[in-house]
Design a protein around this motif. Sequence first.
Motif, PDB file in Angstrom:
ATOM      1  N   THR A   1       0.828  -1.213   0.000  1.00 32.47           N
ATOM      2  CA  THR A   1       0.000   0.000   0.000  1.00 32.47           C
ATOM      3  C   THR A   1       0.860   1.260   0.000  1.00 32.47           C
ATOM      4  O   THR A   1       0.598   2.208  -0.762  1.00 32.47           O
ATOM      5  CB  THR A   1      -0.928   0.011   1.217  1.00 32.47           C
ATOM      6  OG1 THR A   1      -1.736  -1.175   1.201  1.00 32.47           O
ATOM      7  CG2 THR A   1      -1.824   1.238   1.205  1.00 32.47           C
ATOM      8  N   ALA A   2       1.891   1.265   0.848  1.00 33.16           N
ATOM      9  CA  ALA A   2       2.774   2.440   0.898  1.00 33.16           C
ATOM     10  C   ALA A   2       3.486   2.627  -0.438  1.00 33.16           C
ATOM     11  O   ALA A   2       3.674   3.768  -0.908  1.00 33.16           O
ATOM     12  CB  ALA A   2       3.786   2.285   2.027  1.00 33.16           C
ATOM     13  N   ARG A   3       3.886   1.514  -1.065  1.00 35.87           N
ATOM     14  CA  ARG A   3       4.568   1.602  -2.359  1.00 35.87           C
ATOM     15  C   ARG A   3       3.642   2.199  -3.422  1.00 35.87           C
ATOM     16  O   ARG A   3       4.055   3.064  -4.211  1.00 35.87           O
ATOM     17  CB  ARG A   3       5.055   0.221  -2.788  1.00 35.87           C
ATOM     18  CG  ARG A   3       5.767   0.238  -4.136  1.00 35.87           C
ATOM     19  CD  ARG A   3       6.396  -1.101  -4.464  1.00 35.87           C
ATOM     20  NE  ARG A   3       5.383  -2.139  -4.660  1.00 35.87           N
ATOM     21  CZ  ARG A   3       5.192  -3.140  -3.810  1.00 35.87           C
ATOM     22  NH1 ARG A   3       5.919  -3.236  -2.711  1.00 35.87           N
ATOM     23  NH2 ARG A   3       4.261  -4.063  -4.050  1.00 35.87           N
ATOM     24  N   GLU A   4       2.417   1.770  -3.448  1.00 39.19           N
ATOM     25  CA  GLU A   4       1.487   2.274  -4.444  1.00 39.19           C
ATOM     26  C   GLU A   4       1.194   3.767  -4.239  1.00 39.19           C
ATOM     27  O   GLU A   4       1.064   4.526  -5.212  1.00 39.19           O
ATOM     28  CB  GLU A   4       0.189   1.472  -4.384  1.00 39.19           C
ATOM     29  CG  GLU A   4       0.339   0.025  -4.832  1.00 39.19           C
ATOM     30  CD  GLU A   4       0.785  -0.082  -6.276  1.00 39.19           C
ATOM     31  OE1 GLU A   4       0.259   0.681  -7.113  1.00 39.19           O
ATOM     32  OE2 GLU A   4       1.673  -0.905  -6.572  1.00 39.19           O
ATOM     33  N   VAL A   5       1.084   4.169  -2.987  1.00 43.46           N
ATOM     34  CA  VAL A   5       0.826   5.587  -2.709  1.00 43.46           C
ATOM     35  C   VAL A   5       2.010   6.447  -3.136  1.00 43.46           C
ATOM     36  O   VAL A   5       1.836   7.530  -3.731  1.00 43.46           O
ATOM     37  CB  VAL A   5       0.506   5.786  -1.216  1.00 43.46           C
ATOM     38  CG1 VAL A   5       0.471   7.270  -0.869  1.00 43.46           C
ATOM     39  CG2 VAL A   5      -0.815   5.132  -0.858  1.00 43.46           C
ATOM     40  N   LEU A   6       3.224   5.997  -2.851  1.00 38.47           N
ATOM     41  CA  LEU A   6       4.407   6.774  -3.235  1.00 38.47           C
ATOM     42  C   LEU A   6       4.525   6.899  -4.750  1.00 38.47           C
ATOM     43  O   LEU A   6       4.866   7.973  -5.269  1.00 38.47           O
ATOM     44  CB  LEU A   6       5.665   6.120  -2.657  1.00 38.47           C
ATOM     45  CG  LEU A   6       5.905   6.304  -1.152  1.00 38.47           C
ATOM     46  CD1 LEU A   6       7.129   5.521  -0.722  1.00 38.47           C
ATOM     47  CD2 LEU A   6       6.064   7.778  -0.812  1.00 38.47           C
ATOM     48  N   ILE A   7       4.230   5.817  -5.452  1.00 37.15           N
ATOM     49  CA  ILE A   7       4.321   5.870  -6.909  1.00 37.15           C
ATOM     50  C   ILE A   7       3.228   6.769  -7.485  1.00 37.15           C
ATOM     51  O   ILE A   7       3.468   7.576  -8.385  1.00 37.15           O
ATOM     52  CB  ILE A   7       4.235   4.453  -7.501  1.00 37.15           C
ATOM     53  CG1 ILE A   7       5.453   3.624  -7.091  1.00 37.15           C
ATOM     54  CG2 ILE A   7       4.135   4.505  -9.026  1.00 37.15           C
ATOM     55  CD1 ILE A   7       5.412   2.180  -7.561  1.00 37.15           C
ATOM     56  N   GLU A   8       2.023   6.639  -6.950  1.00 43.34           N
ATOM     57  CA  GLU A   8       0.900   7.399  -7.498  1.00 43.34           C
ATOM     58  C   GLU A   8       1.083   8.905  -7.327  1.00 43.34           C
ATOM     59  O   GLU A   8       0.766   9.682  -8.237  1.00 43.34           O
ATOM     60  CB  GLU A   8      -0.394   6.953  -6.825  1.00 43.34           C
ATOM     61  CG  GLU A   8      -1.628   7.697  -7.322  1.00 43.34           C
ATOM     62  CD  GLU A   8      -2.895   7.253  -6.612  1.00 43.34           C
ATOM     63  OE1 GLU A   8      -3.962   7.806  -6.932  1.00 43.34           O
ATOM     64  OE2 GLU A   8      -2.805   6.354  -5.748  1.00 43.34           O
ATOM     65  N   TYR A   9       1.602   9.323  -6.166  1.00 42.06           N
ATOM     66  CA  TYR A   9       1.701  10.750  -5.879  1.00 42.06           C
ATOM     67  C   TYR A   9       3.111  11.298  -6.069  1.00 42.06           C
ATOM     68  O   TYR A   9       3.373  12.444  -5.675  1.00 42.06           O
ATOM     69  CB  TYR A   9       1.230  11.025  -4.445  1.00 42.06           C
ATOM     70  CG  TYR A   9      -0.248  10.795  -4.264  1.00 42.06           C
ATOM     71  CD1 TYR A   9      -1.171  11.741  -4.690  1.00 42.06           C
ATOM     72  CD2 TYR A   9      -0.719   9.614  -3.684  1.00 42.06           C
ATOM     73  CE1 TYR A   9      -2.528  11.530  -4.532  1.00 42.06           C
ATOM     74  CE2 TYR A   9      -2.078   9.400  -3.526  1.00 42.06           C
ATOM     75  CZ  TYR A   9      -2.980  10.353  -3.955  1.00 42.06           C
ATOM     76  OH  TYR A   9      -4.328  10.136  -3.800  1.00 42.06           O
ATOM     77  N   SER A  10       3.989  10.544  -6.662  1.00 37.48           N
ATOM     78  CA  SER A  10       5.327  11.064  -6.919  1.00 37.48           C
ATOM     79  C   SER A  10       5.268  12.092  -8.054  1.00 37.48           C
ATOM     80  O   SER A  10       4.471  11.957  -8.990  1.00 37.48           O
ATOM     81  CB  SER A  10       6.284   9.928  -7.286  1.00 37.48           C
ATOM     82  OG  SER A  10       5.891   9.331  -8.517  1.00 37.48           O
TER      83      SER A  10
END
Length: 334
Positions: free
Chosen positions: A277-286
């Motif tokens: 989940t943290a990985r997906e959030v970082l990628i999405e909002y990078s």
Amino acid sequence: MSSPTPPPPQSPPQTPASPPAPGQASWQAPGQMPPVPPPPAGPQGAPGPAPVVYTSPIPERRTHLGHALLSEWTKIRTVRSTVWTLAVMFLVTVGIGLLLAMALSSEDWVGMPLLSGGFFGLMFGQVCIITLGVLVMTSEYGTGMMRTTLTACPQRGRVLLAKAVVFFLLAFTMTLAATALTSLIHSSMLGGQTVPSYGVHDDRLADSIVNGELVATADQWLGATVGAALYVSLLGLLGLAVGALLRHSAGAITAMIGLVVLPLLAALFMVGESLYTAREVLIEYSPLNGLASLYGIPMDGDVDSTGWPLLGLLAAVTLAALISAYARVTATDA
């Protein structure tokens, strides 16, 4: 007999001093101030006319935001670092885009949206815009020029607003020119390619195939030119705000590069299932994913992502940073 005593010498008779003739200076003892003549009397003993006061022939005008904008434009266009930074950005963006187009022109099909190759050049070119945004503020703090600027324009909020407006318009214009030229190169060199049967079913190209050929839609043109230029210019404006907060060139540039690069790098090393989940959030909002989404190649795999919502989020973050910079500039000395 003694001789008679001679009489004492007589001093010459003193005559009253007469006033000096016109045009001759009167004599006074050393250290004695010359007498101040009284003002000429008017008729019937009335006081004479008032002394003449010098009036400058230059008209006095109230300063406004336009003067601050002109001052900042003069400063930013006459500094060599501005010319070199923008020139490097333009060459890197267009040069990498041209090299990529030449490499893909030998292929039968590029396998991605027609204008998406411009992302790779702008990914490096945006570093120049971010650096310039930081230097617009920190260079004056480093050299002490900010004291002169604030002396000429004591309204500190006006100075910050003028710097932000001039830099944003300049950065947007130059970035738009670079992205538009890169998109024209890709459209002319890669347009009209025949899409194979397996590529027709690619969801990313659902709107980019006309009569079996790869084309660029109006939305793709808008995202690859105006959208990308707005995104990079906002990143540079965010760098200007961070420079006003930190007032240190190296620290502000490092902070901005970390903001752009670190979220995606950190996500690449989050390989555990508990970190999904943290990985997906970082990628999405990078920030890099937001720029890639405007070119139609989102890094999070969401084919419906257009990049415009992330552009709005970046605008909100930049506005908050500028408000903080305004509080910092007006509350502390230069």
